[in-house]
Design a protein around this motif. Sequence first.
Motif, short mmCIF file in Angstrom:
data_model
loop_
_atom_site.label_atom_id
_atom_site.label_comp_id
_atom_site.label_asym_id
_atom_site.label_seq_id
_atom_site.Cartn_x
_atom_site.Cartn_y
_atom_site.Cartn_z
N ARG A 25 -0.99 -2.05 -21.82
CA ARG A 25 -1.58 -2.68 -21.06
C ARG A 25 -3.53 -2.58 -20.33
NH1 ARG A 25 0.81 -0.28 -16.89
NH2 ARG A 25 1.39 -2.30 -15.60
N VAL A 27 -7.29 -2.78 -18.02
CA VAL A 27 -8.01 -3.51 -17.24
C VAL A 27 -8.96 -3.77 -16.77
CG1 VAL A 27 -5.79 -2.22 -14.89
CG2 VAL A 27 -7.95 -1.02 -15.88
N GLY A 52 -4.91 -6.78 -15.30
CA GLY A 52 -6.04 -6.57 -13.89
C GLY A 52 -7.81 -7.16 -14.31
N GLN A 53 -8.02 -7.18 -13.25
CA GLN A 53 -9.86 -7.58 -13.47
C GLN A 53 -10.75 -7.23 -12.01
OE1 GLN A 53 -11.29 -11.22 -15.65
NE2 GLN A 53 -9.41 -11.82 -16.17
N LEU A 60 -11.98 -1.04 -9.25
CA LEU A 60 -10.82 -0.48 -10.69
C LEU A 60 -10.32 0.88 -9.79
CD1 LEU A 60 -10.49 -0.20 -13.20
CD2 LEU A 60 -13.31 0.87 -12.88
N LEU A 63 -6.94 -0.60 -8.41
CA LEU A 63 -6.23 -1.13 -9.80
C LEU A 63 -5.79 -0.23 -10.77
CD1 LEU A 63 -4.60 -3.93 -10.80
CD2 LEU A 63 -7.12 -3.46 -11.96
N VAL A 64 -6.42 0.77 -10.87
CA VAL A 64 -6.03 2.06 -11.64
C VAL A 64 -4.60 2.63 -11.74
CG1 VAL A 64 -6.48 4.12 -13.83
CG2 VAL A 64 -7.47 1.41 -13.22
N PRO A 69 -2.74 1.72 -16.15
CA PRO A 69 -3.36 1.12 -17.88
C PRO A 69 -3.03 1.81 -18.67
CG PRO A 69 -5.10 0.96 -16.74
CD PRO A 69 -3.91 1.91 -15.02
N ALA A 72 -9.22 1.19 -19.80
CA ALA A 72 -9.72 0.52 -18.89
C ALA A 72 -11.08 0.57 -19.77
CB ALA A 72 -10.26 1.91 -17.58
#
Length: 237
Positions: A25, A27, A52-53, A60, A63-64, A69, A72
């Motif tokens: 996974r 990002v 994710g982006q 970031l 999201l992380v 993930p 990254a």
Amino acid sequence: MVDNRGVPTLSGTPETPSPGRSAARVVLADDDILLREGLASLLDRSGFDVVGQVGNGTELLALVRSVRPDLAIIDIRMPPNHATEGLQAARVIREELPGTAIIVLSAHVEVDQAMELLAGGQGLGYLLKSRVTDVTEFIETVERITAGASVVDPSLVQELVRAHRRRDPLDVLSPREREVLALMAEGASNAGIARRIFVTEGTVEKHVRSILTKLDLPESETEHRRVLAVLRFLDAR
């Protein structure tokens, strides 16, 4: 590159992912939307799961923390200041989620920032964006970093070698002064050095004074300047 295989250098066709391989996974964080979408498409076609982006460091981190993930991939310079926002975010990710591998992409070799990142342990990569041109090699590199390897762009290695040479404290000395300092390191007295290099003892004394001055070793009541000079010599070898 740390693993001596050469750095990924984007052309070619990505490998078909192995049927039994679980998707890592990933990002992506880069304010260049075209690059980001291109990497996302490449990774997706190569068997990775792009979860994710984002376009800046704040997004970031959020999201992380949310998706946790395996990897990254981060641009070192992002909004708002386009300085080291990506590197700062990478540092936080490494502290909070040490199991998340990190690849930092940079447009230029930035030695200090790269070394700070790579001091963080395994599963770390520093690549120049200009190197991401061979798809197969790039995907292999991403896989190795995700698995725990550390990968350094060859340009960074070359810059580190040049930086080491530039920072050699003995570069300020003349060849004769280096010779005198080497004999000092062997424990030779001024008289002994004079006999070895066939000059007068007074000439050796002048060389020693010059060495101490060039190495910026001030007079001290507690430290012997001659000993400090020898330590500098040994440390530089």
